[in-house]
Design a protein around this motif. Structure first.
Motif, PDB file in Angstrom:
ATOM      1  N   TRP A 105      -3.631 -27.753   2.055  1.00  0.00           N
ATOM      2  CA  TRP A 105      -3.388 -26.349   1.744  1.00  0.00           C
ATOM      3  C   TRP A 105      -4.711 -25.600   1.694  1.00  0.00           C
ATOM      4  O   TRP A 105      -5.675 -26.074   1.087  1.00  0.00           O
ATOM      5  CB  TRP A 105      -2.670 -26.203   0.401  1.00  0.00           C
ATOM      6  N   LEU A 106      -4.752 -24.443   2.329  1.00  0.00           N
ATOM      7  CA  LEU A 106      -5.907 -23.557   2.288  1.00  0.00           C
ATOM      8  C   LEU A 106      -5.784 -22.648   1.072  1.00  0.00           C
ATOM      9  O   LEU A 106      -4.767 -21.985   0.880  1.00  0.00           O
ATOM     10  CB  LEU A 106      -5.965 -22.719   3.559  1.00  0.00           C
ATOM     11  N   CYS A 107      -6.821 -22.623   0.228  1.00  0.00           N
ATOM     12  CA  CYS A 107      -6.855 -21.785  -0.977  1.00  0.00           C
ATOM     13  C   CYS A 107      -7.932 -20.727  -0.783  1.00  0.00           C
ATOM     14  O   CYS A 107      -9.114 -21.060  -0.669  1.00  0.00           O
ATOM     15  CB  CYS A 107      -7.172 -22.623  -2.205  1.00  0.00           C
ATOM     16  N   SER A 108      -7.535 -19.456  -0.773  1.00  0.00           N
ATOM     17  CA  SER A 108      -8.500 -18.416  -0.448  1.00  0.00           C
ATOM     18  C   SER A 108      -8.297 -17.189  -1.320  1.00  0.00           C
ATOM     19  O   SER A 108      -7.308 -17.062  -2.041  1.00  0.00           O
ATOM     20  CB  SER A 108      -8.388 -18.042   1.035  1.00  0.00           C
ATOM     21  N   GLY A 109      -9.285 -16.277  -1.264  1.00  0.00           N
ATOM     22  CA  GLY A 109      -9.232 -15.053  -2.032  1.00  0.00           C
ATOM     23  C   GLY A 109     -10.523 -14.794  -2.773  1.00  0.00           C
ATOM     24  O   GLY A 109     -11.591 -15.249  -2.354  1.00  0.00           O
ATOM     25  N   GLN A 110     -10.422 -14.097  -3.912  1.00  0.00           N
ATOM     26  CA  GLN A 110     -11.632 -13.760  -4.635  1.00  0.00           C
ATOM     27  C   GLN A 110     -11.748 -14.583  -5.907  1.00  0.00           C
ATOM     28  O   GLN A 110     -11.326 -15.744  -5.934  1.00  0.00           O
ATOM     29  CB  GLN A 110     -11.732 -12.250  -4.856  1.00  0.00           C
ATOM     30  N   PRO A 204     -13.071  -7.723  -1.033  1.00  0.00           N
ATOM     31  CA  PRO A 204     -11.846  -6.994  -0.699  1.00  0.00           C
ATOM     32  C   PRO A 204     -11.059  -7.653   0.425  1.00  0.00           C
ATOM     33  O   PRO A 204     -11.586  -8.464   1.194  1.00  0.00           O
ATOM     34  CB  PRO A 204     -12.370  -5.630  -0.257  1.00  0.00           C
ATOM     35  N   LEU A 205      -9.813  -7.272   0.523  1.00  0.00           N
ATOM     36  CA  LEU A 205      -8.908  -7.812   1.537  1.00  0.00           C
ATOM     37  C   LEU A 205      -9.456  -7.650   2.945  1.00  0.00           C
ATOM     38  O   LEU A 205      -9.358  -8.562   3.778  1.00  0.00           O
ATOM     39  CB  LEU A 205      -7.557  -7.105   1.420  1.00  0.00           C
ATOM     40  N   GLU A 206     -10.066  -6.499   3.237  1.00  0.00           N
ATOM     41  CA  GLU A 206     -10.499  -6.224   4.597  1.00  0.00           C
ATOM     42  C   GLU A 206     -11.622  -7.153   5.056  1.00  0.00           C
ATOM     43  O   GLU A 206     -11.800  -7.365   6.252  1.00  0.00           O
ATOM     44  CB  GLU A 206     -10.912  -4.764   4.746  1.00  0.00           C
ATOM     45  N   ALA A 207     -12.373  -7.745   4.118  1.00  0.00           N
ATOM     46  CA  ALA A 207     -13.413  -8.689   4.508  1.00  0.00           C
ATOM     47  C   ALA A 207     -12.814  -9.990   5.032  1.00  0.00           C
ATOM     48  O   ALA A 207     -13.440 -10.686   5.834  1.00  0.00           O
ATOM     49  CB  ALA A 207     -14.337  -8.983   3.327  1.00  0.00           C
ATOM     50  N   TRP A 208     -11.598 -10.316   4.586  1.00  0.00           N
ATOM     51  CA  TRP A 208     -10.919 -11.543   5.002  1.00  0.00           C
ATOM     52  C   TRP A 208     -10.019 -11.316   6.221  1.00  0.00           C
ATOM     53  O   TRP A 208      -9.317 -12.236   6.649  1.00  0.00           O
ATOM     54  CB  TRP A 208     -10.091 -12.084   3.841  1.00  0.00           C
ATOM     55  N   THR A 209     -10.036 -10.121   6.755  1.00  0.00           N
ATOM     56  CA  THR A 209      -9.195  -9.756   7.892  1.00  0.00           C
ATOM     57  C   THR A 209     -10.069  -9.623   9.134  1.00  0.00           C
ATOM     58  O   THR A 209     -11.124  -8.996   9.090  1.00  0.00           O
ATOM     59  CB  THR A 209      -8.476  -8.429   7.615  1.00  0.00           C
ATOM     60  N   GLY A 210      -9.639 -10.190  10.251  1.00  0.00           N
ATOM     61  CA  GLY A 210     -10.445 -10.195  11.463  1.00  0.00           C
ATOM     62  C   GLY A 210     -10.558  -8.838  12.116  1.00  0.00           C
ATOM     63  O   GLY A 210      -9.703  -7.955  11.945  1.00  0.00           O
ATOM     64  N   SER A 268     -10.169  -6.340  -6.146  1.00  0.00           N
ATOM     65  CA  SER A 268     -11.135  -5.451  -5.497  1.00  0.00           C
ATOM     66  C   SER A 268     -10.475  -4.371  -4.644  1.00  0.00           C
ATOM     67  O   SER A 268     -11.172  -3.563  -4.038  1.00  0.00           O
ATOM     68  CB  SER A 268     -12.107  -6.268  -4.622  1.00  0.00           C
ATOM     69  N   ASN A 269      -9.146  -4.351  -4.605  1.00  0.00           N
ATOM     70  CA  ASN A 269      -8.423  -3.342  -3.820  1.00  0.00           C
ATOM     71  C   ASN A 269      -7.517  -2.469  -4.670  1.00  0.00           C
ATOM     72  O   ASN A 269      -6.714  -1.708  -4.122  1.00  0.00           O
ATOM     73  CB  ASN A 269      -7.583  -4.006  -2.725  1.00  0.00           C
ATOM     74  N   THR A 270      -7.636  -2.564  -5.996  1.00  0.00           N
ATOM     75  CA  THR A 270      -6.669  -1.850  -6.838  1.00  0.00           C
ATOM     76  C   THR A 270      -6.752  -0.338  -6.680  1.00  0.00           C
ATOM     77  O   THR A 270      -5.767   0.366  -6.932  1.00  0.00           O
ATOM     78  CB  THR A 270      -6.855  -2.217  -8.321  1.00  0.00           C
ATOM     79  N   ASN A 271      -7.896   0.171  -6.275  1.00  0.00           N
ATOM     80  CA  ASN A 271      -8.000   1.618  -6.074  1.00  0.00           C
ATOM     81  C   ASN A 271      -7.550   2.049  -4.688  1.00  0.00           C
ATOM     82  O   ASN A 271      -7.658   3.221  -4.324  1.00  0.00           O
ATOM     83  CB  ASN A 271      -9.430   2.092  -6.324  1.00  0.00           C
ATOM     84  N   ARG A 272      -7.023   1.096  -3.912  1.00  0.00           N
ATOM     85  CA  ARG A 272      -6.535   1.412  -2.561  1.00  0.00           C
ATOM     86  C   ARG A 272      -5.178   0.751  -2.316  1.00  0.00           C
ATOM     87  O   ARG A 272      -4.902   0.226  -1.239  1.00  0.00           O
ATOM     88  CB  ARG A 272      -7.550   0.932  -1.515  1.00  0.00           C
ATOM     89  N   ALA A 273      -4.347   0.785  -3.350  1.00  0.00           N
ATOM     90  CA  ALA A 273      -3.063   0.083  -3.272  1.00  0.00           C
ATOM     91  C   ALA A 273      -2.180   0.608  -2.151  1.00  0.00           C
ATOM     92  O   ALA A 273      -1.398  -0.146  -1.561  1.00  0.00           O
ATOM     93  CB  ALA A 273      -2.328   0.185  -4.608  1.00  0.00           C
ATOM     94  N   TRP A 300       1.154 -16.289  -2.681  1.00  0.00           N
ATOM     95  CA  TRP A 300       0.059 -15.637  -3.383  1.00  0.00           C
ATOM     96  C   TRP A 300       0.397 -15.416  -4.850  1.00  0.00           C
ATOM     97  O   TRP A 300       1.542 -15.574  -5.285  1.00  0.00           O
ATOM     98  CB  TRP A 300      -0.287 -14.298  -2.727  1.00  0.00           C
ATOM     99  N   VAL A 301      -0.633 -15.035  -5.596  1.00  0.00           N
ATOM    100  CA  VAL A 301      -0.513 -14.760  -7.024  1.00  0.00           C
ATOM    101  C   VAL A 301      -0.534 -13.254  -7.234  1.00  0.00           C
ATOM    102  O   VAL A 301      -1.470 -12.569  -6.813  1.00  0.00           O
ATOM    103  CB  VAL A 301      -1.667 -15.413  -7.817  1.00  0.00           C
ATOM    104  N   GLN A 302       0.507 -12.738  -7.869  1.00  0.00           N
ATOM    105  CA  GLN A 302       0.507 -11.322  -8.225  1.00  0.00           C
ATOM    106  C   GLN A 302      -0.461 -11.115  -9.385  1.00  0.00           C
ATOM    107  O   GLN A 302      -0.553 -11.942 -10.294  1.00  0.00           O
ATOM    108  CB  GLN A 302       1.911 -10.869  -8.618  1.00  0.00           C
ATOM    109  N   LEU A 303      -1.199 -10.019  -9.352  1.00  0.00           N
ATOM    110  CA  LEU A 303      -2.232  -9.788 -10.352  1.00  0.00           C
ATOM    111  C   LEU A 303      -1.663  -9.808 -11.769  1.00  0.00           C
ATOM    112  O   LEU A 303      -0.612  -9.242 -12.050  1.00  0.00           O
ATOM    113  CB  LEU A 303      -2.922  -8.451 -10.109  1.00  0.00           C
ATOM    114  N   ALA A 304      -2.414 -10.444 -12.672  1.00  0.00           N
ATOM    115  CA  ALA A 304      -2.023 -10.541 -14.072  1.00  0.00           C
ATOM    116  C   ALA A 304      -2.347  -9.243 -14.813  1.00  0.00           C
ATOM    117  O   ALA A 304      -3.024  -8.361 -14.301  1.00  0.00           O
ATOM    118  CB  ALA A 304      -2.749 -11.719 -14.726  1.00  0.00           C
TER     119      ALA A 304
END
Length: 472
Positions: A105-110, A204-210, A268-273, A300-304
């Motif tokens: 399993w690949l585990c990724s994110g911040q 942020p999400l966009e850094a992990w997007t090609g 890191s994306n909460t201000n751009r939901a 995925w994990v929904q933010l706590a």
């Protein structure tokens, strides 16, 4: 005439160029995915014939003009006995030792996925019961490959990292969420479990997007525009550059055979939901295509729950959580709700054991066919009944509970769209909500705050996801 030292250097360089190599994920102690074709790849001299031998198979390929070669092993049976993976070229060979076969399993994110099992020596990540967890971590068939941090302007082939078997001496650096997920699966399935930890805190999400995906939709143009403005925040954070982490920390793994992917990111994306759902869905599609698995399980994990001390009145997190939930419209997806185990004082909740367990429940149900609850209640509808609203839920077959306390964090609004705290009572598989200030309610919200006391559960103790019935 060149000196002897120069000639030695030239011969050494030629030898290095001629040596056959393996891609970064193939090191000693590697875990290969069972039950599906397994790509193995690397580099050699252009036109060189390369053979790969493992588990009774021997397959060959010829390196292309760019030196790349790749073979495909037929589906492998699970094996807890380490074996050698052998690669031979025309002029050199190499072996990887103690290679096992199981689930990968690949585990990724911040940072909440990066959060290690033990960071107690002056670190910021404090796992609950860390010392006891480390002492008990005697699971040599649970292994982690930690991808070295690398932000790259273009797709990279190489990445630092090696597979490490789990022990009290090594587990401290394992992703806590990944480790507890893997431990749960290993105990239940009885096969080796490998986790690939490709994480970078505060990204942020966009850094992990090609780049290809970012250029595929006009709606994503704002991503590049933000970067181009060159604010000081971006200038000092190369890991925020769009596509940089996909290039440096995902591309070198392609197309390693995986069972699925786990994702914990969004802070890191909460201000751009407003843009998150569309971009997140596109990123998932891109990763699936890149790994060659159209319906790669992606959970995925929904933010706590959390309150940003710098902006306590912000209340942008509910909308990011909503965007995460909307992405469940994609096939082969799942979301672990963690609203109930957040901490108002830290963005890094301490109970990663429960996060890993909830992700494992999803995987066991959706991938491995193990029956059992894997989702808490999910909002379905709200119907007016006099001065109250009756709220109905999906995934409530085992009933509803409130952890022996009155239900918290419900609000209702009338036609004026002003929300007021509401009393809420469980009635079978529904919840009835009302507020004296709202005699004619038309909308209901639950846990719709950055931080809220969320205590609605199903009969198995899984929490309800935050929701709103309105679209205001």
């Amino acid at each position: 005439m060149p000196s002897r030292a120069v000639l030695c250097c030239l011969f050494a360089a030629a030898s290095l160029r001629a040596a056959v190599t393996l891609a970064p994920p193939f090191t000693d102690h590697a875990v290969l995915q069972q039950g599906m074709p397994v790509p193995v790849w690397g580099r050699a001299q252009p036109g060189e014939r390369v053979s790969v031998a493992f588990a009774g198979q021997k397959v060959g390929a010829v390196a292309g003009a760019d030196g790349r070669w790749a073979v495909l092993l037929a589906p492998l049976a699970p094996s807890a006995t380490g074996a050698d993976l052998e690669v031979a070229g025309a002029k050199s060979s190499l072996s990887r030792h103690d290679v096992v076969v199981g689930e990968v399993w690949l585990c990724s994110g911040q940072s909440n996925m990066e959060f290690p099992v033990d960071d107690s020596h002056g670190g910021q990540f404090l796992l609950q019961n860390a010392a006891a967890e480390v002492a008990a971590a005697r699971w040599p068939l649970i292994r982690q490959f930690e991808v070295g941090r690398k932000a790259a302007p273009a797709p990279a082939d190489e990445a630092a990292g090696s597979w490490v078997p789990c022990s009290p001496e090594t587990v401290a650096k394992f992703s806590a969420v990944g480790y507890f997920f893997a431990r749960d699966l290993h105990r239940r399935l009885g096969v080796p479990v490998g986790i690939i930890d490709s994480t970078w805190g505060g990204t942020p999400l966009e850094a992990w997007t090609g780049a290809r995906t970012l250029a595929s939709d006009p709606a994503f143009a704002v991503v590049g525009e933000r970067w181009a403005k060159g604010s000081p925040v971006y200038l000092h954070r190369p890991s925020w550059e769009p596509a940089s982490l996909f290039n440096g920390m995902i591309n070198p793994l392609l197309p390693y055979a995986l069972r699925g992917a786990l994702w914990y990111q969004g802070e890191s994306n909460t201000n751009r939901a407003a843009e998150y759902h569309r971009l997140f869905a596109a990123m998932i599609g891109e990763w699936r295509e890149s790994f060659g698995q159209e319906e790669l399980p992606f959970y995925w994990v929904q933010l706590a729950a959390y309150v940003d001390p710098k902006n306590p009145a912000d209340n942008s997190w509910p909308y990011l959580r909503e965007a995460q939930a909307q992405t469940l419209s994609l096939p082969a997806t799942g979301m672990a709700v963690t609203m109930d185990i957040g901490d108002a004082k830290t963005v890094h909740p301490h109970n990663k054991q429960e996060v890993g367990r909830r992700l494992a429940l999803i995987a066991k149900a959706k991938v491995y066919g193990i029956t059992g609850d894997y989702s808490g209640p999910v909002f379905e509808s709200a119907e007016r009944e006099g001065s109250a609203l009756r709220v109905r839920f999906l995934y409530a077959d085992t009933g509803l509970t409130s952890a022996d306390k009155p239900l918290q964090s419900f609000e209702v609004a009338g036609a004026d769209r002003k929300f007021h705290p509401a009393s809420a009572a469980i009635a079978g598989a529904t919840v009835v909500v009302r507020a004296p200030e709202v005699p004619a309610p038309v909308a209901v919200r639950y846990a719709w705050r950055d931080y809220a006391e969320a205590n609605l559960y199903d009969g198995a103790g899984l929490p309800a996801a935050p929701f709103r019935s309105d679209g205001w």
